[in-house]
Design an enzyme around this catalytic site. Structure first.
Site, PDB file in Angstrom:
ATOM      1  N   THR A  35      45.091  34.404  34.806  1.00  0.00           N
ATOM      2  CA  THR A  35      45.710  34.556  33.402  1.00  0.00           C
ATOM      3  C   THR A  35      47.078  35.069  33.658  1.00  0.00           C
ATOM      4  O   THR A  35      48.090  34.368  32.839  1.00  0.00           O
ATOM      5  CB  THR A  35      44.947  35.261  32.317  1.00  0.00           C
ATOM      6  OG1 THR A  35      43.602  34.520  32.218  1.00  0.00           O
ATOM      7  CG2 THR A  35      45.370  35.314  31.009  1.00  0.00           C
TER       8      THR A  35
ATOM      9  N   ASN B 141      37.783  23.421  34.739  1.00  0.00           N
ATOM     10  CA  ASN B 141      36.823  24.483  34.783  1.00  0.00           C
ATOM     11  C   ASN B 141      35.193  23.981  34.307  1.00  0.00           C
ATOM     12  O   ASN B 141      34.388  24.557  34.734  1.00  0.00           O
ATOM     13  CB  ASN B 141      37.236  25.809  34.100  1.00  0.00           C
ATOM     14  CG  ASN B 141      37.710  25.667  32.951  1.00  0.00           C
ATOM     15  OD1 ASN B 141      38.789  24.971  32.669  1.00  0.00           O
ATOM     16  ND2 ASN B 141      37.274  26.584  32.074  1.00  0.00           N
TER      17      ASN B 141
ATOM     18  N   GLN C 281      40.568  27.192  39.906  1.00  0.00           N
ATOM     19  CA  GLN C 281      39.251  26.393  40.264  1.00  0.00           C
ATOM     20  C   GLN C 281      39.103  25.675  41.518  1.00  0.00           C
ATOM     21  O   GLN C 281      38.088  25.183  42.033  1.00  0.00           O
ATOM     22  CB  GLN C 281      38.489  25.343  39.084  1.00  0.00           C
ATOM     23  CG  GLN C 281      38.309  26.159  37.746  1.00  0.00           C
ATOM     24  CD  GLN C 281      36.865  27.031  37.962  1.00  0.00           C
ATOM     25  OE1 GLN C 281      35.985  26.687  38.743  1.00  0.00           O
ATOM     26  NE2 GLN C 281      36.643  27.902  36.839  1.00  0.00           N
TER      27      GLN C 281
ATOM     28  N   SER D 169      43.126  32.735  41.354  1.00  0.00           N
ATOM     29  CA  SER D 169      42.606  33.870  40.970  1.00  0.00           C
ATOM     30  C   SER D 169      41.227  34.075  41.985  1.00  0.00           C
ATOM     31  O   SER D 169      40.485  33.202  42.255  1.00  0.00           O
ATOM     32  CB  SER D 169      41.816  33.672  39.431  1.00  0.00           C
ATOM     33  OG  SER D 169      41.400  34.513  39.296  1.00  0.00           O
ATOM     34  N   GLY D 170      41.409  35.466  42.208  1.00  0.00           N
ATOM     35  CA  GLY D 170      40.524  35.901  43.504  1.00  0.00           C
ATOM     36  C   GLY D 170      38.761  35.596  43.066  1.00  0.00           C
ATOM     37  O   GLY D 170      38.149  35.595  44.121  1.00  0.00           O
ATOM     38  N   HIS D 171      38.552  36.009  41.968  1.00  0.00           N
ATOM     39  CA  HIS D 171      37.161  36.157  41.393  1.00  0.00           C
ATOM     40  C   HIS D 171      36.435  34.652  41.470  1.00  0.00           C
ATOM     41  O   HIS D 171      35.249  34.645  41.244  1.00  0.00           O
ATOM     42  CB  HIS D 171      36.901  36.837  40.464  1.00  0.00           C
ATOM     43  CG  HIS D 171      37.418  36.398  39.048  1.00  0.00           C
ATOM     44  ND1 HIS D 171      36.151  35.744  38.352  1.00  0.00           N
ATOM     45  CD2 HIS D 171      38.388  35.994  38.400  1.00  0.00           C
ATOM     46  CE1 HIS D 171      36.956  35.171  37.273  1.00  0.00           C
ATOM     47  NE2 HIS D 171      38.388  35.389  37.169  1.00  0.00           N
TER      48      HIS D 171
ATOM     49  N   THR E 150      52.534  49.172  41.346  1.00  0.00           N
ATOM     50  CA  THR E 150      51.842  49.631  42.895  1.00  0.00           C
ATOM     51  C   THR E 150      50.875  48.338  43.258  1.00  0.00           C
ATOM     52  O   THR E 150      50.097  48.303  42.645  1.00  0.00           O
ATOM     53  CB  THR E 150      51.184  50.874  42.868  1.00  0.00           C
ATOM     54  OG1 THR E 150      52.449  51.957  42.299  1.00  0.00           O
ATOM     55  CG2 THR E 150      50.592  51.226  44.168  1.00  0.00           C
TER      56      THR E 150
ATOM     57  N   CYS F 224      31.895  29.483  20.336  1.00  0.00           N
ATOM     58  CA  CYS F 224      31.168  29.856  19.197  1.00  0.00           C
ATOM     59  C   CYS F 224      32.315  30.818  18.349  1.00  0.00           C
ATOM     60  O   CYS F 224      33.053  31.435  18.919  1.00  0.00           O
ATOM     61  CB  CYS F 224      30.069  30.781  19.604  1.00  0.00           C
ATOM     62  SG  CYS F 224      28.936  30.058  20.477  1.00  0.00           S
TER      63      CYS F 224
HETATM   64  C1  LIG Z   1      40.950  26.748  35.239  1.00  0.00           C
HETATM   65  C2  LIG Z   1      41.130  28.018  34.899  1.00  0.00           C
HETATM   66  N1  LIG Z   1      42.365  28.584  34.818  1.00  0.00           N
HETATM   67  C3  LIG Z   1      42.447  29.981  34.398  1.00  0.00           C
HETATM   68  C4  LIG Z   1      41.638  31.178  34.471  1.00  0.00           C
HETATM   69  C5  LIG Z   1      41.610  32.318  34.293  1.00  0.00           C
HETATM   70  O1  LIG Z   1      41.698  33.125  35.272  1.00  0.00           O
HETATM   71  P1  LIG Z   1      41.284  34.594  35.286  1.00  0.00           P
HETATM   72  O2  LIG Z   1      39.851  34.942  34.904  1.00  0.00           O
HETATM   73  O3  LIG Z   1      41.646  35.254  36.777  1.00  0.00           O
HETATM   74  O4  LIG Z   1      42.245  35.422  34.366  1.00  0.00           O
HETATM   75  C6  LIG Z   1      40.254  30.659  34.582  1.00  0.00           C
HETATM   76  C7  LIG Z   1      38.974  31.562  34.696  1.00  0.00           C
HETATM   77  O5  LIG Z   1      37.840  31.047  34.099  1.00  0.00           O
HETATM   78  C8  LIG Z   1      39.996  29.072  34.949  1.00  0.00           C
HETATM   79  O6  LIG Z   1      38.664  28.495  35.150  1.00  0.00           O
END
Ligand SMILES: Cc1ncc(COP(=O)(O)O)c(C=O)c1O
Length: 378
Positions: free
Chosen positions: A71, A149, A177, A197-199, A235, A325
């Site tokens: 994000t 996503n 994704q 994004s890492g997660h 940092t 929702c």
């Molecule tokens: C396509 C897409 N863009 C952006 C994001 C946002 O990433 P983050 O959760 O690292 O902020 C997501 C997270 O679900 C995503 O699937």
């Protein structure tokens, strides 16, 4: 049995990634900006990580900027371009972007930018001719979600980038994704900015990356120290940078067999639903190169998606709905609305996202229970 089929929302931190990160929380906790040994060790590991990532993504290390999440990367790319610009006031996005993009664009709209939306077809693909017609000399940036996503559609970024080049507009790609789920080569793609994004690939939450192609100038959003080539202060999050790099390395090494295994699971899933005569629609493209491996976004005829998710949850199966929702209503998400899922299917849209750690026993357990719930409990 508990089965997590919500890997598109987030993934766990894998064992190897956690092990790589741990020393940087405790023994090697120094600040990379410090001039003593502990600081220098940390500066070296951040530098090493950047070199490794550049090698894996095929770009220069000076083009990699660490952020706190996808994000933030998206916000930085779009606002950074907007704040640095004095002449162009139009932005093009699709109508199936993540909210990180749509809400950033709504904010920029409030500042006087015009947002033009590209429509998608029933599989979630943009029409390249619509893009050609929309971009003009006032278009600052085109921002595209590379892999959706919700429905897993993978756009043809190379084709999009050619149009942007011709129109002399910047191209930002939301690749959150994509990384470790399908091939990503920054030289080949030829984009100006790209968010990760890492997660989403077994790295930790709270670490992201923005690729900024050499020569692309964007305004900083976070001011302070000299970190990240003086463009993004704060940092460095060393343990997370180490974890991000390890996860990327492992994910890319694993990609070939990952894709095959997840596509096999998806095919098995659909075959078993077909054998049981379940009435469903697979939202997005067919399983294969144009769809994210492991993404199964399904709508079931005349069923209730929230109830289905609840009943699956009761049996230890964790998935996502295709609904948004608010306090008074449950509406199909903007993506599901955009691809015009038929009325008698739209209310029961569920996303099963299979992951790297999913086993065949788990897949079969989910299918058995899904079929039982659809036939006997709804
Ligand atoms: C396509 C897409 N863009 C952006 C994001 C946002 O990433 P983050 O959760 O690292 O902020 C997501 C997270 O679900 C995503 O699937």
């Amino acid at each position: 049995m508990k089965v997590y089929l919500d890997n598109a929302s987030t993934t766990n931190v894998s064992k190897d990634v956690l092990e790589a990160m741990l020393p940087y929380f405790k023994e090697e906790f120094g600040n990379p900006s410090s001039l003593h040994e502990k600081g220098i060790k940390n500066r070296k590991i951040v530098n090493k990580s950047r070199i490794k990532i550049a090698e894996l993504l095929n770009c220069k290390k000076s083009e990699i900027y660490f952020t706190s999440c996808g994000t933030e990367s998206i916000n930085w790319a779009l606002k950074g371009l907007a704040f640095n610009n004095k002449t162009k006031y139009e932005i093009v996005i699709t109508n199936v972007e993540h909210h990180a993009t749509t809400h950033t664009c709504s904010f920029l709209e409030g500042m006087g930018f015009t947002i033009n939306y590209l429509h998608v077809d029933s599989n979630g693909f943009i029409d390249i001719n619509e893009l050609r017609n929309l971009v003009n000399e006032n278009t600052l940036v085109v921002s595209i979600i590379m892999a959706n996503n919700e429905i897993g559609t993978i756009q043809n970024i190379k084709e999009i980038s050619e149009v942007c080049d011709q129109a002399r507009t910047y191209l930002h790609v939301d690749a959150v994704q994509v990384v470790c789920h399908t091939k990503l080569d920054l030289q080949e793609l030829n984009v100006d900015l790209l968010s990760i994004s890492g997660h989403k690939f077994h790295g930790p939450k709270g670490i992201g990356l923005l690729y900024i192609k050499e020569g692309t100038h964007i305004e900083s959003l976070i001011h302070g120290g000299q970190q990240e080539l003086k463009k993004r202060a704060g940092t460095e999050n060393v343990p997370y940078i180490v974890g991000f790099t390890k996860a990327l390395e492992l994910g890319i090494a694993n990609l070939g067999q990952y894709t095959k295994r997840l596509n096999d699971y998806s095919n098995l899933f659909l075959k078993r639903l077909d054998n049981e005569n379940i009435k469903y629609i697979l939202n997005g493209p067919n399983i294969g190169e144009e769809r994210l491996p492991g993404n199964l976004n399904l709508s079931f005829k005349d069923k209730d998606g929230l109830l289905l998710t609840y009943l699956l949850d009761k049996r230890g199966i964790y998935v996502s709905t295709g609904s948004a929702c608010d306090s008074e209503s449950i509406e199909p998400s903007h993506v599901i609305s955009a691809i015009e899922v038929p009325r008698d299917y739209i209310n029961a849209t569920v996303r099963f996202s299979i992951g790297n750690e999913t086993t065949s026993e788990e897949v079969n357990y989910v299918i058995d229970n899904l079929i039982d719930i659809l036939k006997n409990e709804m």
